[in-house]
Structures are given as structure tokens and as C-alpha cells.
Design a protein around this motif. Sequence first.
Motif, PDB file in Angstrom:
ATOM      1  N   ALA A   1      82.913  33.169   0.698  1.00 19.97           N
ATOM      2  CA  ALA A   1      81.560  33.361   0.171  1.00 19.97           C
ATOM      3  C   ALA A   1      80.546  33.536   1.304  1.00 19.97           C
ATOM      4  O   ALA A   1      79.655  34.382   1.233  1.00 19.97           O
ATOM      5  CB  ALA A   1      81.181  32.174  -0.707  1.00 19.97           C
ATOM      6  N   ILE A   2      80.716  32.732   2.347  1.00 15.09           N
ATOM      7  CA  ILE A   2      79.772  32.817   3.468  1.00 15.09           C
ATOM      8  C   ILE A   2      79.829  34.200   4.100  1.00 15.09           C
ATOM      9  O   ILE A   2      78.804  34.847   4.350  1.00 15.09           O
ATOM     10  CB  ILE A   2      80.083  31.734   4.527  1.00 15.09           C
ATOM     11  CG1 ILE A   2      79.720  30.349   3.972  1.00 15.09           C
ATOM     12  CG2 ILE A   2      79.327  32.006   5.821  1.00 15.09           C
ATOM     13  CD1 ILE A   2      80.121  29.204   4.870  1.00 15.09           C
ATOM     14  N   LEU A   3      81.057  34.691   4.309  1.00 21.24           N
ATOM     15  CA  LEU A   3      81.158  35.990   4.976  1.00 21.24           C
ATOM     16  C   LEU A   3      80.686  37.128   4.076  1.00 21.24           C
ATOM     17  O   LEU A   3      80.197  38.149   4.548  1.00 21.24           O
ATOM     18  CB  LEU A   3      82.576  36.235   5.477  1.00 21.24           C
ATOM     19  CG  LEU A   3      82.807  35.509   6.812  1.00 21.24           C
ATOM     20  CD1 LEU A   3      84.233  35.677   7.279  1.00 21.24           C
ATOM     21  CD2 LEU A   3      81.857  36.009   7.887  1.00 21.24           C
ATOM     22  N   ARG A   4      80.818  36.930   2.774  1.00 16.51           N
ATOM     23  CA  ARG A   4      80.221  37.902   1.861  1.00 16.51           C
ATOM     24  C   ARG A   4      78.713  37.952   2.049  1.00 16.51           C
ATOM     25  O   ARG A   4      78.097  39.015   2.095  1.00 16.51           O
ATOM     26  CB  ARG A   4      80.503  37.511   0.422  1.00 16.51           C
ATOM     27  CG  ARG A   4      81.517  38.367  -0.250  1.00 16.51           C
ATOM     28  CD  ARG A   4      81.778  37.821  -1.647  1.00 16.51           C
ATOM     29  NE  ARG A   4      83.176  37.869  -1.955  1.00 16.51           N
ATOM     30  CZ  ARG A   4      83.807  39.001  -2.261  1.00 16.51           C
ATOM     31  NH1 ARG A   4      83.149  40.129  -2.317  1.00 16.51           N
ATOM     32  NH2 ARG A   4      85.091  39.000  -2.501  1.00 16.51           N
ATOM     33  N   GLY A   5      78.138  36.742   2.143  1.00 10.17           N
ATOM     34  CA  GLY A   5      76.696  36.637   2.364  1.00 10.17           C
ATOM     35  C   GLY A   5      76.302  37.299   3.671  1.00 10.17           C
ATOM     36  O   GLY A   5      75.310  38.046   3.733  1.00 10.17           O
ATOM     37  N   VAL A   6      77.089  37.047   4.705  1.00 13.40           N
ATOM     38  CA  VAL A   6      76.812  37.675   5.998  1.00 13.40           C
ATOM     39  C   VAL A   6      76.836  39.195   5.850  1.00 13.40           C
ATOM     40  O   VAL A   6      75.959  39.899   6.339  1.00 13.40           O
ATOM     41  CB  VAL A   6      77.842  37.225   7.059  1.00 13.40           C
ATOM     42  CG1 VAL A   6      77.730  38.053   8.322  1.00 13.40           C
ATOM     43  CG2 VAL A   6      77.654  35.747   7.379  1.00 13.40           C
TER      44      VAL A   6
ATOM     45  N   ARG B   1      76.249  40.995   3.252  1.00 13.70           N
ATOM     46  CA  ARG B   1      75.046  41.477   2.562  1.00 13.70           C
ATOM     47  C   ARG B   1      73.847  41.440   3.487  1.00 13.70           C
ATOM     48  O   ARG B   1      72.998  42.321   3.464  1.00 13.70           O
ATOM     49  CB  ARG B   1      74.783  40.621   1.331  1.00 13.70           C
ATOM     50  CG  ARG B   1      75.373  41.211   0.059  1.00 13.70           C
ATOM     51  CD  ARG B   1      74.827  40.496  -1.147  1.00 13.70           C
ATOM     52  NE  ARG B   1      75.241  39.089  -1.169  1.00 13.70           N
ATOM     53  CZ  ARG B   1      76.332  38.673  -1.816  1.00 13.70           C
ATOM     54  NH1 ARG B   1      77.063  39.527  -2.494  1.00 13.70           N
ATOM     55  NH2 ARG B   1      76.672  37.407  -1.794  1.00 13.70           N
ATOM     56  N   ALA B   2      73.783  40.400   4.321  1.00 12.00           N
ATOM     57  CA  ALA B   2      72.616  40.243   5.187  1.00 12.00           C
ATOM     58  C   ALA B   2      72.574  41.308   6.279  1.00 12.00           C
ATOM     59  O   ALA B   2      71.519  41.849   6.579  1.00 12.00           O
ATOM     60  CB  ALA B   2      72.616  38.845   5.804  1.00 12.00           C
ATOM     61  N   VAL B   3      73.728  41.610   6.863  1.00 10.74           N
ATOM     62  CA  VAL B   3      73.698  42.567   7.969  1.00 10.74           C
ATOM     63  C   VAL B   3      73.714  44.014   7.480  1.00 10.74           C
ATOM     64  O   VAL B   3      73.345  44.922   8.215  1.00 10.74           O
ATOM     65  CB  VAL B   3      74.859  42.369   8.982  1.00 10.74           C
ATOM     66  CG1 VAL B   3      74.732  41.025   9.669  1.00 10.74           C
ATOM     67  CG2 VAL B   3      76.200  42.530   8.312  1.00 10.74           C
ATOM     68  N   ALA B   4      74.152  44.264   6.262  1.00  4.91           N
ATOM     69  CA  ALA B   4      74.192  45.635   5.765  1.00  4.91           C
ATOM     70  C   ALA B   4      73.605  45.704   4.356  1.00  4.91           C
ATOM     71  O   ALA B   4      74.323  45.912   3.393  1.00  4.91           O
ATOM     72  CB  ALA B   4      75.620  46.177   5.792  1.00  4.91           C
ATOM     73  N   PRO B   5      72.293  45.521   4.266  1.00  4.51           N
ATOM     74  CA  PRO B   5      71.666  45.488   2.942  1.00  4.51           C
ATOM     75  C   PRO B   5      71.781  46.824   2.216  1.00  4.51           C
ATOM     76  O   PRO B   5      71.610  46.894   1.013  1.00  4.51           O
ATOM     77  CB  PRO B   5      70.197  45.173   3.259  1.00  4.51           C
ATOM     78  CG  PRO B   5      70.006  45.595   4.673  1.00  4.51           C
ATOM     79  CD  PRO B   5      71.324  45.388   5.352  1.00  4.51           C
ATOM     80  N   TRP B   6      72.103  47.856   2.968  1.00  6.27           N
ATOM     81  CA  TRP B   6      72.162  49.195   2.384  1.00  6.27           C
ATOM     82  C   TRP B   6      73.480  49.467   1.691  1.00  6.27           C
ATOM     83  O   TRP B   6      73.617  50.413   0.929  1.00  6.27           O
ATOM     84  CB  TRP B   6      71.957  50.236   3.471  1.00  6.27           C
ATOM     85  CG  TRP B   6      72.838  49.978   4.656  1.00  6.27           C
ATOM     86  CD1 TRP B   6      72.562  49.172   5.714  1.00  6.27           C
ATOM     87  CD2 TRP B   6      74.149  50.484   4.864  1.00  6.27           C
ATOM     88  NE1 TRP B   6      73.622  49.141   6.570  1.00  6.27           N
ATOM     89  CE2 TRP B   6      74.612  49.946   6.079  1.00  6.27           C
ATOM     90  CE3 TRP B   6      74.984  51.350   4.143  1.00  6.27           C
ATOM     91  CZ2 TRP B   6      75.868  50.232   6.586  1.00  6.27           C
ATOM     92  CZ3 TRP B   6      76.233  51.635   4.660  1.00  6.27           C
ATOM     93  CH2 TRP B   6      76.654  51.082   5.876  1.00  6.27           C
ATOM     94  N   ALA B   7      74.487  48.625   1.973  1.00  2.19           N
ATOM     95  CA  ALA B   7      75.814  48.926   1.440  1.00  2.19           C
ATOM     96  C   ALA B   7      75.907  48.511  -0.012  1.00  2.19           C
ATOM     97  O   ALA B   7      75.386  47.477  -0.410  1.00  2.19           O
ATOM     98  CB  ALA B   7      76.876  48.194   2.252  1.00  2.19           C
ATOM     99  N   LYS B   8      76.567  49.343  -0.780  1.00  2.00           N
ATOM    100  CA  LYS B   8      76.830  48.953  -2.157  1.00  2.00           C
ATOM    101  C   LYS B   8      77.876  47.857  -2.128  1.00  2.00           C
ATOM    102  O   LYS B   8      78.767  47.861  -1.307  1.00  2.00           O
ATOM    103  CB  LYS B   8      77.332  50.167  -2.965  1.00  2.00           C
ATOM    104  CG  LYS B   8      76.184  51.021  -3.471  1.00  2.00           C
ATOM    105  CD  LYS B   8      76.687  52.317  -4.061  1.00  2.00           C
ATOM    106  CE  LYS B   8      76.606  53.411  -3.015  1.00  2.00           C
ATOM    107  NZ  LYS B   8      77.223  54.651  -3.447  1.00  2.00           N
ATOM    108  N   GLU B   9      77.763  46.909  -3.035  1.00  3.21           N
ATOM    109  CA  GLU B   9      78.714  45.795  -3.073  1.00  3.21           C
ATOM    110  C   GLU B   9      80.150  46.310  -3.149  1.00  3.21           C
ATOM    111  O   GLU B   9      80.468  47.148  -3.980  1.00  3.21           O
ATOM    112  CB  GLU B   9      78.443  44.912  -4.292  1.00  3.21           C
ATOM    113  CG  GLU B   9      77.585  43.705  -3.990  1.00  3.21           C
ATOM    114  CD  GLU B   9      78.231  42.753  -2.999  1.00  3.21           C
ATOM    115  OE1 GLU B   9      79.116  42.004  -3.408  1.00  3.21           O
ATOM    116  OE2 GLU B   9      77.839  42.764  -1.822  1.00  3.21           O
ATOM    117  N   ALA B  10      80.972  45.812  -2.246  1.00  2.73           N
ATOM    118  CA  ALA B  10      82.371  46.242  -2.300  1.00  2.73           C
ATOM    119  C   ALA B  10      83.190  45.182  -2.988  1.00  2.73           C
ATOM    120  O   ALA B  10      82.830  44.030  -2.981  1.00  2.73           O
ATOM    121  CB  ALA B  10      82.908  46.483  -0.894  1.00  2.73           C
TER     122      ALA B  10
END
Lengths: 289, 282
Positions: free
Chosen positions: A273-278, A280-289
Motif C-alpha cells: 500500500a505504501i509503495l502504491r501511495g509513493v 501516485r505521489a511521484v507520478a500523479p499523471w499516470a492512470k492507476e495501474a
Amino acid sequence: MTTETSTSTGRVPLQRPYRPPRKRGTTSIWRRGLSGRATFVIGVASSATLVAVWHLLSATALVSPLLLPPPLRVAETFWQFLTAEYLGETLVGHTAASMTIVAGGWLLGGLVGLPLGILIGWSDRVRWLVFPLFQLLRPVPPLAWIPLAIVWLGIGDPARIFVVFLSAVVPWTINSMAAVSSVDPLLIRAARTLGAGDGSILRRVVIHTATPTLVAGARIALGNAWTTLIAAELLAASAGLGFVALNASQTLSSDILLVSMGIIGVLGALFSAILRGVGRAVAPWAKEA
Amino acid sequence: MTHSTANRTRGPVTGSPTTGNGHDPKLEIRGVTKNFVTRAGEVDALASCDLALEQGEFLTIVGPSGCGKSTLMMVAAGLDEASSGSILVDGEPAGGPGPQRSVVFQRFALFPSRTVADNICFGMQQARVPKPEQAERLEEQLTLMGLGKFRDSYPHELSGGMQQRVAIARSLVLRPEILLMDEPFGALDAQTRLLLQEELVRLRQVHRFTVLFITHSVEEAVYLADRVAVMTRRPGAIKTVIDVPGDAEWRSSDIETAMGHPEFTQLRQRVWKLVKEEIVAS
Ligand SMILES: Nc1ncnc2c1ncn2[C@@H]1O[C@H](COP(=O)(O)OP(=O)(O)OP(=O)(O)O)[C@@H](O)[C@H]1O
Ligand SMILES: [Mg+2]
């Protein structure tokens, strides 16, 4: 948590085809997808049900408490061993021991695998040079290295870090490689016409574009590292959650066994979960994978 | 233009197609051929192509789909090596790609990880343009392209037309000497297309850049161009180059009005017929 198939050769699915969002009410709940809050509520409800069934099973003595202690006892044991020692350490101490080794092996894996994967993906020459060797070593399961690690490094922490490193370095490398080589070559061409040289392109276009996949690789590597460490501790250790689990099973202390398993599971999910959050934080432009 | 023949028919061009009055063309495509080696075998994409663009000239290329227009542009941009022949800029071999030959790609090629503003500034950052000037030029492009509200959006949040505008802004902001555009208005709706066509006409009057412009639209080709080059079907070659009179009456009007003009219609039909021959023949 969504489940994830992460094997030792785990590879992130690169791109998902874009699916237009469905209108509410037109499809079944299973296909529509749920809001974060709804999934949370459902998760809590299903966990509660599981605990209730578990409680009933042991309360009605359908299952011997020796095999399956009631949930309350497990909770008590957890609480007690947070501060009391078991096999020379408190639970906190054992958890810290496991996490230190995982962190070490995972970080070392990243230190090697991230640049290596990026280089393999970027340069044909590096790929030709390194990839065959890599492919040769990859099928050897990390645990199969344990005997050799013990011969080389003895039975202490370095041997375990080494084995964890091996389990992490593969997904680090493979995913970094895939991340880099999946960057659209047209973007590289565009960057060239905008005056960027190789170094700039690698940094400002390739790695930048690949960030979400790189983080996903890190996540899979961490999952692998965690799994491998616990397995390694079952084989050779003097502290750690796997070591606790093994000893508890040998002394038939099922409550402690369940506590250690619970912690292993929760921490594994937490890392992910933490790395998912990371990501999202570093690549806000990416669509959720 | 110095040559007066409105129609140069296809054929091997002997010598360099320079204009003969002592100066070199801004961009010259000389005897360029291109074949791709694929698993299925060799594909001849371009037969010998020759074109020379004067400084400030606007040359459009039309031709049947798949005839090698994009290939020609990639070679002209220095992104692909020609199988034979060469690309010259100001009479010198052009070498690798760079910001002086700016490219607007058929498939936008925006950086997905960068916002609109960051995409537009990419080239200026690369060239270390001073920050205040970057900001100024960025504002200018955002206004010009009507992208002000989208400056912090990511490409995937934009419509195709918006993305295309960002790609155009990203090129224009570098004030290139040569602009290579591959169907830049292909993804646009009719109104935006009209708007940008007129904007491009205005811009080149101000900046006098040299433009090689590929399009599917014969109207667009005639309206924008000083000369229209028609390509043959694959392997592509320059079939005919047609001069568009610079002093034509319809020149000063918008494309809608221009299209009603008999002179324009005549030119359009002539170009269309040449293109159609290639489509029918293939
Ligand atoms: N990298 C490549 N490898 C192999 N063949 C290629 C490659 N690029 C282009 N081709 C082939 O060269 C020919 C010309 O392609 P090109 O993209 O230049 O056409 P085009 O005129 O731009 O078409 P369109 O108008 O549809 O954009 C096609 O037959 C295409 O299949
Ligand atoms: Mg094309």
C-alpha cells in the motif's frame, strides 16, 4: 487490497487499454468498480465475518483450541508479547529484525537492479552483454541459494540479506528494463528534435515517463523480498518473524504462530500500500495501474 | 521563386535543384530514397525525392496514404537516415535532429509525464533559455493556442485537438528556422482547424520560417502553400510541384471564402486530379 500475482519473475502489465468509465446503475456492482470508501467498508465487514466464524469454531470446540486458538486469545498473546520477550526478543524486536533484513536486501537489490534494468532497457549493448547471464541465473529460486549463502557467508544476517537481495534484484531489474523499453520511441525522437542529447533524454524523457512502472517494480521486489525473508527465516535464523513462527509451531504455541503470521500478512499488505501511495505521489499523471 | 514554370513534372532531376541565383535554398532534399528492411522483406518507401525550399517558403505535400510522406519528413528532420541522397540546410549537410528543424509529429508525441506548460517549455529548458523569457514565450503560446486554462493539465486529460495544439506550441515556441509539420491539423475539428490555419498564415508572415507541411487535405495544401508538391503512390517520389500565385485574390481571405473563388477551385481541382491518379492507379 487487490491481489497481485507476484512471482519471482513478476512483471508489471505494462499498459492497460483505456476503458471509458461506466455509468452508474447500468452494470452490476462487480463490473462497475467501487469507491475507496465502499471497498474499505466491505473489507472491514468481510474481515469481521471471518473473525466471527473463527470465534464460533473455537468457542463451540468444533476445532481444538490447540490447533486454532480463539481470536481473543490470539489478541491477548499479541498484546502480551509486544512487551514481553519470546525467544530473546519482544515481537517488536523480531519484527524489526525481519524488517531490517528486508530493507537491506531490497535496497541493495534496487541499488543494483534499478540502474542495471534501466541500462539494459536503454542500451542494446548492455542488453547483449548482461541479459544472457541474467536469464541464466533467474530461474534459480532465491531459496535455492540459501545453502550456498550459508557456505559463503555463514548463518548470520549477511547470508539472509544476500538471499533477500537475490529475490529482490530480479523484479527490480526486469521491471526497470520493461519500464524503460516500453517508452514510446517517438517520444525520444520528439526530444531529439527539441534539442535533447542522450543524457537528457534518458533522464528527462525515458526515466520520467517510466516512473510509475519503476515504482511498480519496486513494489513487486519488496513483496518478493518479504516472502523470501520469511521463508529464509524458517530455514536458518536466530530472530525474526519467520523464526518465531517456526519455533511456535515446534512447541505447538498456535497463538504465537497465528500472531506472527498475522503480522507477516499485515506488513506485506502495508508495504504494498505504501509503495502504491509513493507511485501516485511521484507520478500523479499516470492512470492507476 | 525564380522558376516560372508552374508545373515541374516528375523525372530524374539532374544536378542540384537550387534556384540558380547564387544562394542556397534553406532546406534541400536531394535524391533521397528510403527502404526499410523488415522481417517480411524490404519495403521501398521512397523513390528518389528532390525538393528545395527557399528561405521563408511554405511548401505543402499531398499524396495518397502510405506513399511515404511521414518517412520523407523523418528523413528531412534528421531522425531517420536516408538510404541514399542527402538533406541540406543552407547548403550544408544537415546532420542530426535539432531545434532549428522543429517537427510537429502526426501522432503528437507529447510527453505524458509533463504538463502542458512543461511540454511547451521542454525545448527552451534544453536550450537554457533564461527563465523569465521562457515564461514570456510560454504565455505567448498558451494565449495563441487557447491553452491558458490547460497549462497544468496532463496530455491524457486533453482532447486530441488540444493535444495537437500543445504539440504545435511546443515547436513554435522555439522559433525554429524550419518547421516540419506532419498533418498537424489532422486531429482538429473544423473550427479549430480554420483558426489554426489562419494563425499559421499570420505567423509565417511575421516570422518568415520555412515550412514543409504534409496534409491529406487538398484545400489546405493549396490555401497554405507557396507551392504544392504532389507525391506518387509508394514508393513515393515527387510527382509534380505546382506554384500557387502569391498575389492571388483569395490570398487575403479566410479559407472558406477562398474556396468559393474560381481561381482557387481551379487550382484545387488540378491538385486533386493529380492525387486521384495515384490513388486510382494503386
Ligand atoms: N519503420 C518502418 N518499417 C517498415 N516500414 C515502414 C516503416 N515506416 C514506414 N514504413 C512503410 O513505408 C511506407 C510509407 O509510410 P509513411 O508513414 O511514410 O506513409 P504516409 O505517406 O505518411 O501515410 P499517411 O498519409 O497514412 O500518414 C508504408 O508502406 C509503411 O508501411
Ligand atoms: Mg504519415
